[in-house]
Structures are given as C-alpha cells and as structure tokens.
Design a protein around this motif. Structure first.
Motif, PDB file in Angstrom:
ATOM      1  N   GLY A   1       0.655  -1.138  -0.101  1.00  0.00           N
ATOM      2  CA  GLY A   1       0.046  -0.016  -0.170  1.00  0.00           C
ATOM      3  C   GLY A   1       0.680   1.131   0.124  1.00  0.00           C
ATOM      4  N   MET A   2       2.195   0.994  -0.279  1.00  0.00           N
ATOM      5  CA  MET A   2       2.983   2.451  -0.094  1.00  0.00           C
ATOM      6  C   MET A   2       3.868   2.516  -1.689  1.00  0.00           C
ATOM      7  SD  MET A   2       4.560   1.992   3.779  1.00  0.00           S
ATOM      8  CE  MET A   2       5.539   3.506   3.591  1.00  0.00           C
ATOM      9  N   THR A   3       4.367   3.672  -1.808  1.00  0.00           N
ATOM     10  CA  THR A   3       5.121   3.747  -3.203  1.00  0.00           C
ATOM     11  C   THR A   3       6.472   4.332  -2.391  1.00  0.00           C
ATOM     12  OG1 THR A   3       3.364   4.646  -4.563  1.00  0.00           O
ATOM     13  CG2 THR A   3       5.444   5.372  -5.212  1.00  0.00           C
ATOM     14  N   PHE A   4       7.392   3.781  -3.128  1.00  0.00           N
ATOM     15  CA  PHE A   4       8.861   3.786  -2.774  1.00  0.00           C
ATOM     16  C   PHE A   4       9.606   4.312  -4.044  1.00  0.00           C
ATOM     17  CE2 PHE A   4       7.066   0.496   0.209  1.00  0.00           C
ATOM     18  CZ  PHE A   4       7.351   1.293   1.380  1.00  0.00           C
ATOM     19  N   GLU A   5      10.441   5.308  -3.477  1.00  0.00           N
ATOM     20  CA  GLU A   5      11.609   5.462  -4.716  1.00  0.00           C
ATOM     21  C   GLU A   5      12.802   4.394  -4.431  1.00  0.00           C
ATOM     22  OE1 GLU A   5      14.739   9.072  -5.662  1.00  0.00           O
ATOM     23  OE2 GLU A   5      13.019   9.609  -4.697  1.00  0.00           O
ATOM     24  N   VAL A   6      13.291   4.048  -5.521  1.00  0.00           N
ATOM     25  CA  VAL A   6      14.523   3.119  -5.417  1.00  0.00           C
ATOM     26  C   VAL A   6      15.446   3.697  -6.515  1.00  0.00           C
ATOM     27  CG1 VAL A   6      13.321   1.748  -7.138  1.00  0.00           C
ATOM     28  CG2 VAL A   6      15.048   0.587  -5.597  1.00  0.00           C
ATOM     29  N   ASP A   7      16.781   3.528  -6.071  1.00  0.00           N
ATOM     30  CA  ASP A   7      17.736   4.065  -6.681  1.00  0.00           C
ATOM     31  C   ASP A   7      17.866   3.166  -8.331  1.00  0.00           C
ATOM     32  OD1 ASP A   7      18.581   6.135  -5.042  1.00  0.00           O
ATOM     33  OD2 ASP A   7      19.953   4.795  -4.079  1.00  0.00           O
ATOM     34  N   ASP A   8      18.255   3.737  -9.204  1.00  0.00           N
ATOM     35  CA  ASP A   8      18.311   2.853 -10.478  1.00  0.00           C
ATOM     36  C   ASP A   8      19.346   1.793 -10.401  1.00  0.00           C
ATOM     37  OD1 ASP A   8      17.014   4.667 -12.313  1.00  0.00           O
ATOM     38  OD2 ASP A   8      18.593   5.986 -12.793  1.00  0.00           O
ATOM     39  N   GLU A   9      20.226   1.742  -9.527  1.00  0.00           N
ATOM     40  CA  GLU A   9      20.976   0.472  -9.437  1.00  0.00           C
ATOM     41  C   GLU A   9      20.479  -0.620  -8.719  1.00  0.00           C
ATOM     42  OE1 GLU A   9      24.511   1.049  -6.118  1.00  0.00           O
ATOM     43  OE2 GLU A   9      23.479   2.984  -6.084  1.00  0.00           O
ATOM     44  N   TYR A  10      19.390  -0.393  -8.132  1.00  0.00           N
ATOM     45  CA  TYR A  10      18.640  -1.494  -7.592  1.00  0.00           C
ATOM     46  C   TYR A  10      17.543  -1.996  -8.036  1.00  0.00           C
ATOM     47  CZ  TYR A  10      21.515  -0.129  -3.468  1.00  0.00           C
ATOM     48  OH  TYR A  10      22.527  -0.247  -2.591  1.00  0.00           O
ATOM     49  N   ALA A  11      17.280  -1.338  -9.267  1.00  0.00           N
ATOM     50  CA  ALA A  11      16.274  -1.864 -10.335  1.00  0.00           C
ATOM     51  C   ALA A  11      16.140  -3.508 -10.634  1.00  0.00           C
ATOM     52  CB  ALA A  11      16.089  -1.164 -11.521  1.00  0.00           C
ATOM     53  N   ALA A  12      17.585  -3.970 -10.821  1.00  0.00           N
ATOM     54  CA  ALA A  12      17.968  -5.212 -11.128  1.00  0.00           C
ATOM     55  C   ALA A  12      17.665  -6.196  -9.710  1.00  0.00           C
ATOM     56  CB  ALA A  12      19.517  -5.240 -11.482  1.00  0.00           C
ATOM     57  N   VAL A  13      17.917  -5.531  -8.659  1.00  0.00           N
ATOM     58  CA  VAL A  13      17.617  -6.301  -7.389  1.00  0.00           C
ATOM     59  C   VAL A  13      16.115  -6.551  -7.155  1.00  0.00           C
ATOM     60  CG1 VAL A  13      18.203  -6.233  -5.107  1.00  0.00           C
ATOM     61  CG2 VAL A  13      19.753  -5.122  -6.561  1.00  0.00           C
ATOM     62  N   VAL A  14      15.188  -5.440  -7.640  1.00  0.00           N
ATOM     63  CA  VAL A  14      13.952  -5.697  -7.419  1.00  0.00           C
ATOM     64  C   VAL A  14      13.567  -6.768  -8.539  1.00  0.00           C
ATOM     65  CG1 VAL A  14      11.758  -4.462  -7.809  1.00  0.00           C
ATOM     66  CG2 VAL A  14      13.697  -3.255  -6.771  1.00  0.00           C
ATOM     67  N   ALA A  15      14.018  -6.819  -9.793  1.00  0.00           N
ATOM     68  CA  ALA A  15      13.491  -7.750 -10.541  1.00  0.00           C
ATOM     69  C   ALA A  15      14.124  -9.199 -10.050  1.00  0.00           C
ATOM     70  CB  ALA A  15      14.171  -7.519 -11.910  1.00  0.00           C
ATOM     71  N   ALA A  16      15.183  -9.287  -9.490  1.00  0.00           N
ATOM     72  CA  ALA A  16      15.842 -10.658  -9.481  1.00  0.00           C
ATOM     73  C   ALA A  16      14.915 -11.164  -8.134  1.00  0.00           C
ATOM     74  CB  ALA A  16      17.259 -10.546  -8.988  1.00  0.00           C
ATOM     75  N   ALA A  17      14.621 -10.289  -7.475  1.00  0.00           N
ATOM     76  CA  ALA A  17      13.723 -10.820  -6.101  1.00  0.00           C
ATOM     77  C   ALA A  17      12.345 -11.204  -6.522  1.00  0.00           C
ATOM     78  CB  ALA A  17      13.535  -9.702  -5.133  1.00  0.00           C
ATOM     79  N   ASP A  18      11.939 -10.553  -7.400  1.00  0.00           N
ATOM     80  CA  ASP A  18      10.574 -11.026  -7.868  1.00  0.00           C
ATOM     81  C   ASP A  18      10.750 -12.477  -8.680  1.00  0.00           C
ATOM     82  OD1 ASP A  18       9.138  -9.104  -6.788  1.00  0.00           O
ATOM     83  OD2 ASP A  18       8.931  -7.859  -8.395  1.00  0.00           O
ATOM     84  N   ALA A  19      11.932 -12.319  -9.627  1.00  0.00           N
ATOM     85  CA  ALA A  19      12.112 -13.385 -10.550  1.00  0.00           C
ATOM     86  C   ALA A  19      12.230 -14.958  -9.361  1.00  0.00           C
ATOM     87  CB  ALA A  19      13.409 -13.411 -11.266  1.00  0.00           C
ATOM     88  N   GLU A  20      13.079 -14.701  -8.206  1.00  0.00           N
ATOM     89  CA  GLU A  20      13.453 -15.635  -7.580  1.00  0.00           C
ATOM     90  C   GLU A  20      11.986 -16.294  -6.867  1.00  0.00           C
ATOM     91  OE1 GLU A  20      15.067 -15.595  -3.116  1.00  0.00           O
ATOM     92  OE2 GLU A  20      16.701 -15.938  -4.634  1.00  0.00           O
ATOM     93  N   ALA A  21      11.047 -15.475  -6.428  1.00  0.00           N
ATOM     94  CA  ALA A  21       9.837 -15.639  -6.032  1.00  0.00           C
ATOM     95  C   ALA A  21       8.801 -16.245  -6.827  1.00  0.00           C
ATOM     96  CB  ALA A  21       9.272 -14.736  -5.242  1.00  0.00           C
ATOM     97  N   PHE A  22       8.774 -15.839  -8.215  1.00  0.00           N
ATOM     98  CA  PHE A  22       7.620 -16.182  -9.175  1.00  0.00           C
ATOM     99  C   PHE A  22       8.138 -16.926 -10.374  1.00  0.00           C
ATOM    100  CE2 PHE A  22       6.239 -12.309  -6.764  1.00  0.00           C
ATOM    101  CZ  PHE A  22       5.064 -12.735  -6.121  1.00  0.00           C
TER     102      PHE A  22
END
Length: 122
Positions: free
Chosen positions: A88-109
């Motif tokens: 329910g929240m919006t967060f700013e994430v540094d460009d360098e962590y975009a791949a980390v977000v994608a990897a975390a989602d890929a690991e789960a899904f």
C-alpha cells in the motif's frame, strides 16, 4: 553501491532466527514532504521493511512491516524517478537497485529464470 556486509548483519538482528537474507536494498517512501528511508530485506521466508535512523539511510532502526515472501515488489516504474509499490505504499528506488527488485521477484515467481549468484559470499 551494494549494501555492505555489515549493514546486512545489522538487518539480520531484526529478522526471525534462521531467515536467510537474499536481497537488501534502500528505498525512500513517497510522496514528499512525508518521506522516510527504509531498507527492504528479502529473505527466503519474507519481505521485511525496516525503518532506518533519522541520520542514516542505511542504519536499520526497527521493523516497520513484514510481508509474505511471495509479495511482488516490482515492476520498477519510472515517473521521473524509479518507483515500486507494495504494502500500500510507493517507494523511490535508486536505478542501481532496479535489477535487485527484478531478481527478487524472479526468485519468488519464476525461479528458473535466475542466473547463478556471482557473489554468494555477500
């Protein structure tokens, strides 16, 4: 810059015993003027949002919220600044962590899509 091993160890003190940290990255809650810094800690069991100290974006201060591991963090959306939404929240994430977000989602899904970890000691 990757989150250091010492910061990961400090984050570990706020997790359940036995939880294995997979990813850690800083975020900033939006919208201003009520912004706050957090660390997102993805473990094998959960996604934990840690609040940080007032003067240290990378110094964990406590557990803000804990979500099931199958909580989707992405996609990273660019609206002038890269953002993610979860809990329910919006967060700013540094460009360098975009791949980390994608990897975390890929690991789960879609775990079959992940390459091997090049830095397993971190």
């Amino acid at each position: 810059m990757p989150v250091s091993a010492s910061i990961r160890e400090r984050c570990r003190t706020y997790l359940r015993p036995g939880d294995e940290i997979r990813y850690v990255f800083p975020v900033l809650s939006l919208p201003p003027p009520l912004t706050a810094s957090f660390l997102v800690v993805v473990t094998d069991q959960s996604v934990t949002l840690l609040s940080t100290t007032m003067f240290g974006r990378d110094e964990p201060a406590g557990v803000w919220a804990t979500y099931p591991r199958r909580t989707r963090l992405g996609p990273v959306v660019s609206r002038g600044v890269p953002t993610i939404e979860f809990g329910g929240m919006t967060f700013e994430v540094d460009d360098e962590y975009a791949a980390v977000v994608a990897a975390a989602d890929a690991e789960a899904f879609t775990p079959g899509d992940l390459p091997r970890d090049p830095l397993p000691e971190l």
